[in-house]
Design an enzyme around this catalytic site. Structure first.
Site, PDB file in Angstrom:
ATOM      1  N   GLU A  59      16.281   6.603  -6.360  1.00  0.00           N
ATOM      2  CA  GLU A  59      14.864   6.497  -5.964  1.00  0.00           C
ATOM      3  C   GLU A  59      14.440   7.901  -5.579  1.00  0.00           C
ATOM      4  O   GLU A  59      14.780   8.383  -4.503  1.00  0.00           O
ATOM      5  CB  GLU A  59      14.715   5.558  -4.757  1.00  0.00           C
ATOM      6  CG  GLU A  59      15.097   4.125  -5.016  1.00  0.00           C
ATOM      7  CD  GLU A  59      14.098   3.377  -5.888  1.00  0.00           C
ATOM      8  OE1 GLU A  59      13.046   3.944  -6.239  1.00  0.00           O
ATOM      9  OE2 GLU A  59      14.400   2.225  -6.237  1.00  0.00           O
ATOM     10  N   CYS A  72       7.321   8.726  -0.444  1.00  0.00           N
ATOM     11  CA  CYS A  72       7.394   9.079  -1.865  1.00  0.00           C
ATOM     12  C   CYS A  72       6.323   8.352  -2.676  1.00  0.00           C
ATOM     13  O   CYS A  72       6.056   8.724  -3.808  1.00  0.00           O
ATOM     14  CB  CYS A  72       8.782   8.789  -2.408  1.00  0.00           C
ATOM     15  SG  CYS A  72       9.349   7.152  -1.998  1.00  0.00           S
TER      16      CYS A  72
END
Ligand code: ADP
Length: 475
Positions: A250, A284
């Site tokens: 990720e 993010c």
């Protein structure tokens, strides 16, 4: 709170101390919260061995038993919600209300995978002749190692450890050196909930490179899962190649947030506030490039400026705090440099933002941002709203997709045909339509392109920890 503060690594159900220590700094006060011991190489190897021992037991355990243990872990995390949230705000800086939300969100993964543990079904495959029976079933991959970041100290841990345990895998975790306290508290609660000794080990270290190398090179570790920056992710992926580990990554994003002229502008600006300023912009999936159709630019800016001016920057423990400090001084310097570069290249600041001391950084709106500016290409990871005007759909889609990342994207529109077109055209793993907060334990989170590999959450998140075995029997 103090009953959940632990200062040593957690290996095989016990705390493991070393002579070497480092401080965990509260980003709000820049004072030490506590000193933690720094794991040595022997400790890392011991944790891998402990996880291997636990896996031998776990792989023959049944799904209902694991589900019950996970459900007890969920209940304990929820019972200690306030203490965990306060600990998180101390070590990470986010507003207490957001920390409470993260504990609930993080606990949500434990509950979801307690339920999903019982649903890792296999297949009965219609045979191609009369003499064979074909089936496939799922088995745990084995020992898992994971490295997590500081921006979500609870949720980034539970969204990996819960599905791994549900699948029957054991885990060695290295949390960020900035936020190991939440991870240790979670491991303690998992132990209390009935996790087998060695099923969930936490390695506290300032030497991420040393721990990362031992974890990725180990032949015992069969799966490696990482959440963090794309640069470090690429390095770790390369380190996993020689032993052909299964990997989940990720990584970074550069989320476009598009407001079309036909959108409900009040809803769009409210959604933008969440997508941009949650965790002070340190996510993010944060809106990184905000595209506004030119005909509504002035209206959007007026509404946005009003909301941004009302944001209260303070210690996350303070009542009504909306934005806490950034994580550490270099993070603030990076944001300052990105804003300075943009202004030098022609961006304009809306209103005046106060210069704040310490790690505090007052929110900024920039207009006239262009692709020549660093802020267009890099994750800001701070409370800066970069606004880019556009004229038509084709132009904005080209700009939105013209980056090497593809994690989250958002757009606001009330035109149903446009909604279909744009959601299909965006080269992103996740799309929010008329919604700025999309993460949910029941849905697959993850990116395309250089934003990563694999999915966390949803039924997909369990498969990341399972191998499928095909069985062909002649009858
Ligand atoms: P962030 O900017 O969010 O801190 P990083 O990718 O630097 O992102 O850090 C995410 C996690 O990766 C942290 O736990 C950190 O300690 C770890 N990390 C950083 N560099 C390395 C490395 N060379 N090897 C292994 N882990 C690393």
């Amino acid at each position: 709170m103090s009953h959940l503060i632990f200062t040593d690594s957690f290996i095989n159900g016990e705390f493991y101390s070393t002579a070497s220590h480092f401080d965990i700094i509260d980003p709000a006060t820049e004072q030490s919260i506590t000193s933690v011991s720094d794991i040595d190489q022997a400790g890392v190897k011991q944790a891998i061995n402990a996880a291997h021992g636990a896996f031998i037991k776990l792989k023959s355990s049944n799904a209902t038993t694991r589900s019950n243990v996970l459900m007890r872990w969920f209940e304990l995390v929820m019972q200690h919600k306030q203490a965990l949230a306060e600990l998180m705000t101390k070590e990470q800086g986010k507003p207490l209300k957001e920390a409470l939300g993260e504990v609930e969100y993080g606990a949500g993964f434990i509950k979801w995978y307690a339920e999903q543990a019982k649903r890792s079904y296999g297949d009965v495959i219609p045979a191609t002749d009369d003499n064979h029976r074909l089936t496939s079933f799922k088995q745990p991959i084995g020992v898992v190692a994971g490295i997590t970041p500081w921006n979500f100290p609870v949720a980034m841990v539970t969204r990996k450890v819960a599905p791994a345990y549900a699948a029957g895998c054991s885990f060695v975790l290295k949390p960020s050196e900035h936020t190991p306290l939440c991870a240790l508290a979670l491991a303690y609660l998992a132990d209390q909930a009935g996790f087998e000794k060695g099923a969930f080990n936490v390695l506290v270290s300032e030497n991420a490179k040393m721990v990362g190398e031992l974890l990725t090179k180990s032949e015992v570790v069969r799966k490696f899962t990482f959440t963090g920056s794309t640069g470090v992710g690429k390095q770790l992926l390369a380190q996993c190649a020689p032993s052909i580990k299964r990997t989940s990554m990720e990584l970074g994003g550069n989320a476009p947030f598009i407001i079309f002229a036909n959108a409900d502008l009040d809803e769009a600006v409210s959604g933008l506030m969440g997508a941009k300023f949650r965790n002070g912009g340190q996510t993010c999936v944060a809106a990184n490039r905000i595209f506004v159709q030119r005909s509504v630019l002035d209206k959007v800016l007026e509404k946005l400026a009003e909301k941004v001016a009302a944001l209260k920057v303070a210690n996350g423990l303070a009542k009504d705090c909306d934005i806490g400090p950034l994580i550490y001084p270099q993070a603030k310097q990076k944001v300052q440099q990105l804003v300075a570069d943009a202004i030098t290249k022609g961006a304009k600041r809306v209103g005046v933002s106060a210069e704040l001391s310490g790690n505090y950084y007052a929110p900024v709106i920039l207009t006239g941002v262009t692709a020549e500016m660093d802020i267009y290409h890099q994750e800001v990871f701070g409370p800066v709203a970069s606004i880019i005007a556009f004229d038509d759909e084709a132009e904005v889609l080209a700009m939105a997709n013209d980056v090497p990342f593809g994690l989250a994207a958002y757009f606001y529109s009330q035109d149903i045909k446009q909604i279909y077109r744009v959601s299909e055209a965006l080269e992103y793993g996740m799309v929010g339509i008329n919604e700025g907060l999309i993460s949910n334990p029941v849905a697959p989170f993850g990116g395309v392109k250089q934003s990563g590999l694999g999915r966390e959450g949803g039924h997909q998140g369990l498969d990341e920890y399972l191998e499928e075995k095909y069985v062909c029997m002649k009858v």
